[in-house]
Scaffold this motif. Sequence first.
Motif, PDB file in Angstrom:
ATOM      1  N   ALA A   3       1.083  -1.375  -0.095  1.00 33.72           N
ATOM      2  CA  ALA A   3       0.008  -0.230   0.135  1.00 33.72           C
ATOM      3  C   ALA A   3       1.095   1.000  -0.187  1.00 33.72           C
ATOM      4  O   ALA A   3       0.521   2.522  -0.496  1.00 33.72           O
ATOM      5  CB  ALA A   3      -0.768  -0.014   0.739  1.00 33.72           C
ATOM      6  N   LYS A   4       1.619   0.839   1.097  1.00 31.64           N
ATOM      7  CA  LYS A   4       2.850   2.594   1.588  1.00 31.64           C
ATOM      8  C   LYS A   4       3.474   2.575  -0.559  1.00 31.64           C
ATOM      9  O   LYS A   4       3.923   3.957  -0.442  1.00 31.64           O
ATOM     10  CB  LYS A   4       4.116   2.189   2.434  1.00 31.64           C
ATOM     11  CG  LYS A   4       4.817   3.152   2.333  1.00 31.64           C
ATOM     12  CD  LYS A   4       5.414   2.720   3.185  1.00 31.64           C
ATOM     13  CE  LYS A   4       5.785   4.682   4.477  1.00 31.64           C
ATOM     14  NZ  LYS A   4       6.455   4.391   4.952  1.00 31.64           N
ATOM     15  N   PHE A  11       1.492   9.248  -6.338  1.00 34.30           N
ATOM     16  CA  PHE A  11       2.075  10.543  -5.921  1.00 34.30           C
ATOM     17  C   PHE A  11       2.762  11.017  -6.852  1.00 34.30           C
ATOM     18  O   PHE A  11       2.386  12.149  -7.854  1.00 34.30           O
ATOM     19  CB  PHE A  11       3.089  10.303  -4.600  1.00 34.30           C
ATOM     20  CG  PHE A  11       3.292  11.886  -4.462  1.00 34.30           C
ATOM     21  CD1 PHE A  11       1.956  13.003  -3.654  1.00 34.30           C
ATOM     22  CD2 PHE A  11       4.485  12.558  -4.694  1.00 34.30           C
ATOM     23  CE1 PHE A  11       2.048  14.355  -3.370  1.00 34.30           C
ATOM     24  CE2 PHE A  11       4.980  14.248  -4.175  1.00 34.30           C
ATOM     25  CZ  PHE A  11       3.570  15.212  -3.270  1.00 34.30           C
ATOM     26  N   LYS A  12       4.014   9.726  -7.401  1.00 31.61           N
ATOM     27  CA  LYS A  12       4.752  10.329  -8.481  1.00 31.61           C
ATOM     28  C   LYS A  12       3.489  10.332 -10.280  1.00 31.61           C
ATOM     29  O   LYS A  12       4.334  11.944 -10.475  1.00 31.61           O
ATOM     30  CB  LYS A  12       5.430   9.477  -8.632  1.00 31.61           C
ATOM     31  CG  LYS A  12       7.108   9.400 -10.186  1.00 31.61           C
ATOM     32  CD  LYS A  12       7.988   7.897 -10.076  1.00 31.61           C
ATOM     33  CE  LYS A  12       9.061   7.931 -11.097  1.00 31.61           C
ATOM     34  NZ  LYS A  12       9.230   6.633 -11.230  1.00 31.61           N
ATOM     35  N   ILE A  44      -3.105  13.907  -0.374  1.00 29.86           N
ATOM     36  CA  ILE A  44      -4.323  13.913  -1.072  1.00 29.86           C
ATOM     37  C   ILE A  44      -5.242  14.185  -1.698  1.00 29.86           C
ATOM     38  O   ILE A  44      -5.247  13.376  -3.232  1.00 29.86           O
ATOM     39  CB  ILE A  44      -5.626  13.621  -0.003  1.00 29.86           C
ATOM     40  CG1 ILE A  44      -6.141  12.623  -0.136  1.00 29.86           C
ATOM     41  CG2 ILE A  44      -6.552  15.133   0.453  1.00 29.86           C
ATOM     42  CD1 ILE A  44      -7.751  13.012   0.967  1.00 29.86           C
ATOM     43  N   THR A  45      -4.594  15.695  -2.263  1.00 35.11           N
ATOM     44  CA  THR A  45      -4.843  15.329  -3.711  1.00 35.11           C
ATOM     45  C   THR A  45      -3.973  14.945  -4.873  1.00 35.11           C
ATOM     46  O   THR A  45      -4.406  14.304  -5.954  1.00 35.11           O
ATOM     47  CB  THR A  45      -4.302  17.579  -3.600  1.00 35.11           C
ATOM     48  OG1 THR A  45      -5.632  18.374  -2.804  1.00 35.11           O
ATOM     49  CG2 THR A  45      -4.841  18.416  -5.363  1.00 35.11           C
ATOM     50  N   THR A  46      -2.410  15.414  -5.071  1.00 37.19           N
ATOM     51  CA  THR A  46      -1.898  15.208  -6.222  1.00 37.19           C
ATOM     52  C   THR A  46      -2.016  12.773  -5.892  1.00 37.19           C
ATOM     53  O   THR A  46      -2.231  12.350  -7.440  1.00 37.19           O
ATOM     54  CB  THR A  46      -0.209  15.268  -5.630  1.00 37.19           C
ATOM     55  OG1 THR A  46      -0.256  16.795  -5.249  1.00 37.19           O
ATOM     56  CG2 THR A  46       0.450  14.456  -6.600  1.00 37.19           C
ATOM     57  N   GLU A  47      -2.262  12.330  -5.062  1.00 37.93           N
ATOM     58  CA  GLU A  47      -2.759  11.148  -5.322  1.00 37.93           C
ATOM     59  C   GLU A  47      -3.940  10.578  -5.401  1.00 37.93           C
ATOM     60  O   GLU A  47      -3.862   9.692  -6.204  1.00 37.93           O
ATOM     61  CB  GLU A  47      -2.408   9.998  -3.574  1.00 37.93           C
ATOM     62  CG  GLU A  47      -0.712  10.507  -3.212  1.00 37.93           C
ATOM     63  CD  GLU A  47      -0.680  10.656  -2.326  1.00 37.93           C
ATOM     64  OE1 GLU A  47      -1.875  10.149  -1.244  1.00 37.93           O
ATOM     65  OE2 GLU A  47       0.509  10.739  -1.102  1.00 37.93           O
TER      66      GLU A  47
END
Length: 181
Positions: A3-4, A11-12, A44-47
Motif C-alpha cells: 500500500a505504501k 503521488f509520482k 491527498i490531492t496529488t495521489e
Amino acid sequence: MSAKSETAQLFKDGLAVRRDVLGADYVDGSIAKANDFTMAFQHITTEWCWGYAWTRDGLSRKTRSMLNLAMLTALNRSAEIKLHVKGALANGVTVEEIKEVLLHATVYCGIPAGLDAFKAANQVLEEEGAYEKAAAKAAKKKVTAKKAAAKKVAAAKPAAAEAVAAKAPAKKAAAKKAVKK
C-alpha cells in the motif's frame, strides 16, 4: 505492491500530470509553501485527484478539464475555475468550448453560479491572451481554406481548358457543315 509503494507511485504519477495540466511553477510552489499540516492535503490531492482519477484511460485530459469546469461552476468555486481554465487551455480546450461548457453548466446550476464562472474564466482567458490566440488561429484557418479553394479552382482550370479545346475542333467542323448547307 504494498500500500505504501502504491501510494508513492500514485503521488509520482499524479505529480507529473498535475504539473503538465496546472504548470510546474504553480504545483511546485503549492508544495513548497505547504507546512506539516497542509502537506497532508497536497498528498491527498496529488495521489487521489491527479494520481488516481486523472491518470485513468477512460477519458482524455481535455474531457476531464471540461468536466472540471462544469463541476466547479456547480460548486461555485471561482478560484478553482480560474486555475482549471488555465489547465483546460493546456489540455487543448478551446475558448469556444470553455464558453459552451459554462453556458451548459449555467442552465443546470443557475445564473449566479454561471455568472461567477464566466467572470473567473474571462479573467483568465484575457490574462492568457486566449482570445487573441483563438482569433489568430481562426484567421490562419480561413487563409488556409482560401488557399485550398484557390488551388482547387486552379486545378480545375486546366481541365476546363482541355475540355473546351477538345470541343473546339468539333465545333469548327459543325460550323463548316452549317456553312456548306
